[in-house]
Design an enzyme around this catalytic site. Structure first.
Site, mmCIF file in Angstrom:
data_model
loop_
_atom_site.group_PDB
_atom_site.id
_atom_site.type_symbol
_atom_site.label_atom_id
_atom_site.label_comp_id
_atom_site.label_asym_id
_atom_site.label_seq_id
_atom_site.Cartn_x
_atom_site.Cartn_y
_atom_site.Cartn_z
ATOM 1 N N GLU A 17 27.291 39.077 39.967
ATOM 2 C CA GLU A 17 28.692 38.756 40.252
ATOM 3 C C GLU A 17 29.003 39.064 41.711
ATOM 4 O OE1 GLU A 17 32.003 39.930 37.497
ATOM 5 O OE2 GLU A 17 32.661 41.057 39.262
ATOM 6 N N THR A 48 34.354 36.007 41.291
ATOM 7 C CA THR A 48 35.614 36.458 40.687
ATOM 8 C C THR A 48 36.794 35.686 41.283
ATOM 9 O OG1 THR A 48 35.938 38.253 42.251
ATOM 10 C CG2 THR A 48 34.704 38.776 40.258
ATOM 11 N N GLN A 174 32.650 44.493 30.216
ATOM 12 C CA GLN A 174 33.129 45.439 31.227
ATOM 13 C C GLN A 174 31.986 46.412 31.531
ATOM 14 O OE1 GLN A 174 35.260 46.437 33.438
ATOM 15 N NE2 GLN A 174 37.040 46.843 32.144
HETATM 16 P P1 FAD Z 1 42.605 39.166 26.961
HETATM 17 O O1 FAD Z 1 41.415 38.718 26.215
HETATM 18 O O2 FAD Z 1 43.812 38.295 26.949
HETATM 19 O O3 FAD Z 1 42.988 40.608 26.411
HETATM 20 C C1 FAD Z 1 43.949 41.424 27.103
HETATM 21 C C2 FAD Z 1 44.595 42.414 26.141
HETATM 22 O O4 FAD Z 1 45.472 41.729 25.268
HETATM 23 C C3 FAD Z 1 43.606 43.128 25.229
HETATM 24 O O5 FAD Z 1 44.084 44.422 25.012
HETATM 25 C C4 FAD Z 1 43.625 42.319 23.950
HETATM 26 O O6 FAD Z 1 43.262 43.087 22.809
HETATM 27 C C5 FAD Z 1 45.074 41.880 23.911
HETATM 28 N N1 FAD Z 1 45.256 40.567 23.283
HETATM 29 C C6 FAD Z 1 44.452 39.479 23.400
HETATM 30 N N2 FAD Z 1 44.948 38.434 22.716
HETATM 31 C C7 FAD Z 1 46.106 38.861 22.173
HETATM 32 C C8 FAD Z 1 47.104 38.235 21.365
HETATM 33 N N3 FAD Z 1 46.996 36.961 20.981
HETATM 34 N N4 FAD Z 1 48.178 38.987 20.989
HETATM 35 C C9 FAD Z 1 48.305 40.273 21.359
HETATM 36 N N5 FAD Z 1 47.393 40.925 22.129
HETATM 37 C C10 FAD Z 1 46.326 40.215 22.529
HETATM 38 N N6 FAD Z 1 40.216 40.153 36.555
HETATM 39 C C11 FAD Z 1 40.565 39.329 37.573
HETATM 40 O O7 FAD Z 1 41.713 39.363 38.037
HETATM 41 N N7 FAD Z 1 39.665 38.439 38.133
HETATM 42 C C12 FAD Z 1 38.384 38.331 37.673
HETATM 43 O O8 FAD Z 1 37.608 37.521 38.189
HETATM 44 C C13 FAD Z 1 37.980 39.191 36.596
HETATM 45 N N8 FAD Z 1 36.725 39.126 36.088
HETATM 46 C C14 FAD Z 1 36.367 39.930 35.020
HETATM 47 C C15 FAD Z 1 35.079 39.804 34.475
HETATM 48 C C16 FAD Z 1 34.705 40.607 33.399
HETATM 49 C C17 FAD Z 1 33.298 40.471 32.821
HETATM 50 C C18 FAD Z 1 35.616 41.558 32.852
HETATM 51 C C19 FAD Z 1 35.188 42.453 31.718
HETATM 52 C C20 FAD Z 1 36.898 41.668 33.384
HETATM 53 C C21 FAD Z 1 37.299 40.853 34.451
HETATM 54 N N9 FAD Z 1 38.593 40.923 35.004
HETATM 55 C C22 FAD Z 1 38.949 40.099 36.052
HETATM 56 C C23 FAD Z 1 39.555 41.908 34.498
HETATM 57 C C24 FAD Z 1 40.462 41.324 33.367
HETATM 58 O O9 FAD Z 1 41.291 40.320 33.904
HETATM 59 C C25 FAD Z 1 41.305 42.485 32.814
HETATM 60 O O10 FAD Z 1 40.466 43.395 32.166
HETATM 61 C C26 FAD Z 1 42.483 42.090 31.919
HETATM 62 O O11 FAD Z 1 43.216 43.277 31.635
HETATM 63 C C27 FAD Z 1 42.105 41.503 30.565
HETATM 64 O O12 FAD Z 1 41.576 40.255 30.679
HETATM 65 P P2 FAD Z 1 40.974 39.524 29.360
HETATM 66 O O13 FAD Z 1 40.585 38.180 29.783
HETATM 67 O O14 FAD Z 1 39.976 40.380 28.709
HETATM 68 O O15 FAD Z 1 42.313 39.459 28.479
#
Ligand code: FAD
Length: 294
Positions: A17, A48, A174
Site C-alpha cells: 500500500e 489510499t 487493519q
Molecule cells: P464500514 O464498513 O462502513 O464500518 C464503519 C463502522 O460502521 C463499523 O463500526 C461498522 O461495524 C459500522 N457499520 C457498518 N455498516 C453499518 C450499518 N449498516 N449500520 C450501522 N453500523 C454500521 N481511510 C481513508 O480515509 N482512506 C483510505 O484509503 C483508507 N484505507 C483503508 C484500508 C484498510 C485496509 C483499512 C482497514 C482501513 C482503511 N481506511 C482508510 C480507514 C477506514 O476508512 C476507517 O477505518 C473507517 O472508520 C471505517 O471504514 P470502513 O470502510 O471499514 O467502514
C-alpha cells in the site's frame, strides 16, 4: 486483471500500500517509491484515498501509473463519507478510463480539521452496492481483527457480513501485531459463513512515536513483546528499524504457514523494509509459484 480472479489463481498474494503526496512526499517522490516497489514484483499495489475526496486527482493518477506504466495490478481506495452519488460515478468513470479494475471501497472517517457536507452514503456497504450497480470492478473491503472502534464486536461482525453480501470480493485487515487476533477473527467469520479471501495487513514499524499514534487512532493493541521492543529501541532509529522489520518478518512467516489468502504490507511509502521482507521470503514465494503454476 480483477483481484478476485487473481485469488483463484494464486495464494498467498503479496501486495503493497502507498499513499498519495502529502507534506513529506511530493508526487515525484511517490512515483519513485512506486518504481522501486514495482521491482519487488508484488501481485498488486493499492493507493489510499483521502476521506472527503482530498486526494482524488492524485489517487486516480497514481493508480493509473501503477497499472499502465509499472504494469502491476492496481487497487484504488475510494471513500464515501461526505460524497454524493454523482461524484462517485465520475470517479468510477475516471478509474475505468484508466483501465483500473479494482476498488478498495471504504467509508472513511470525518476529517478533524474541516467540515464535510452530508453525503449520499452512510456506510461502506452502501458504496459497495453502488459500485456493483454502476461499474464492473472487483471490490475489496476493510475488516478489523480487534473490532472497529465505533461498534461492539458482535455488531461489527454482523455489519461485516452484510458488507460482504453487498458485493465485497475480498477483505483486507487493519494492522495487527498478534497473529492470534487475526486467526480468531478468521474463525468467527468462518462460523457465520463469510468465505471471501482474507488478506492480512502488516505494518513494519520503523518509528516508535508514529506507531503509538497510529495504534491509538485505529484501536489496535500493542502486545507486551512489541511494547518492550519499542521501549528499548525507539530512541535509536536504526535499531528501531531493524527490530521493526524483524518483528514484521516473524508475523509474515508465521502467517504464510497458515494458508492465508494474502499479505498486504502498509509500506508508509518506505521502500527499505518491503525490500528486506521480500528478500527474506524469496524462497517461500518461489515454492508458492511452483505450487500454483502461475
Ligand atoms: P464500514 O464498513 O462502513 O464500518 C464503519 C463502522 O460502521 C463499523 O463500526 C461498522 O461495524 C459500522 N457499520 C457498518 N455498516 C453499518 C450499518 N449498516 N449500520 C450501522 N453500523 C454500521 N481511510 C481513508 O480515509 N482512506 C483510505 O484509503 C483508507 N484505507 C483503508 C484500508 C484498510 C485496509 C483499512 C482497514 C482501513 C482503511 N481506511 C482508510 C480507514 C477506514 O476508512 C476507517 O477505518 C473507517 O472508520 C471505517 O471504514 P470502513 O470502510 O471499514 O467502514
Amino acid at each position: 486483471m480483477k483481484i478476485a480472479e487473481l485469488f483463484t489463481k494464486k495464494q498467498p498474494t503479496i501486495s503493497f500500500e502507498v499513499f498519495p503526496p502529502n507534506k513529506m512526499y511530493t508526487l515525484e517522490k511517490v512515483y519513485e517509491v512506486i518504481d522501486e516497489l514495482s521491482l519487488l514484483k508484488p501481485d498488486f499495489m493499492s493507493v489510499t484515498y483521502g476521506a472527503g475526496g482530498s486526494t482524488r486527482g492524485n489517487s486516480v493518477d497514481i493508480a493509473s501509473k501503477i497499472k499502465n506504466i509499472n504494469k502491476i495490478e492496481a487497487l484504488a481506495h475510494l471513500t464515501c463519507i461526505g460524497a454524493k452519488k454523482e461524484e462517485i460515478s465520475s470517479i468510477l468513470t475516471d478509474l475505468k478510463r484508466n483501465n483500473i479494475d479494482n476498488i478498495m471501497a471504504l467509508r472513511g472517517d470525518r476529517p478533524l480539521d474541516r467540515e464535510l457536507e452530508n453525503g449520499d452514503f452512510s456506510y461502506a456497504n452502501e458504496l459497495i452496492k453502488f459500485i456493483k450497480e454502476n461499474g464492473d470492478f472487483s471490490i475489496g473491503g476493510a475488516f478489523y481483527p480487534e473490532g472497529h472502534q465505533e461498534t461492539n464486536d458482535l455488531l461489527d461482525l454482523f455489519n461485516l457480513k452484510n458488507k460482504v453480501e453487498s458485493g465485497t470480493d475480498f477483505l483486507i485487515s487493519q494492522i495487527f501485531f498478534e497473529n492470534e487476533k487475526f486467526y480468531d477473527f478468521r474463525e468467527k467469520l468462518k462460523k457465520i459463513g463469510v468465505k471471501v479471501p482474507l488478506v492480512a495487513g502488516i505494518m513494519p514499524i520503523t518509528n516508535g512515536k508514529q506507531i503509538r499514534r497510529i495504534t491509538s487512532m485505529c484501536g489496535c493493541s500493542i502486545p507486551t513483546k512489541l511494547r518492550k521492543i519499542l521501549d528499548r529501541y525507539e530512541d535509536n532509529p536504526q535499531a528501531m528499524k531493524e527490530a521493526g522489520i524483524a518483528y514484521a518478518m516473524e508475523q509474515i512467516i508465521e502467517l504464510l504457514s497458515e494458508d492465508i489468502a494474502g499479505i498486504h504490507i502498509y509500506t508508509m511509502n518506505r521502500v527499505e523494509s518491503s525490500k528486506k521482507i521480500m528478500e527474506n521470503i524469496g524462497n517461500i514465494l518461489r515454492k508458492r509459484d511452483e505450487k500454483n503454476e502461475y
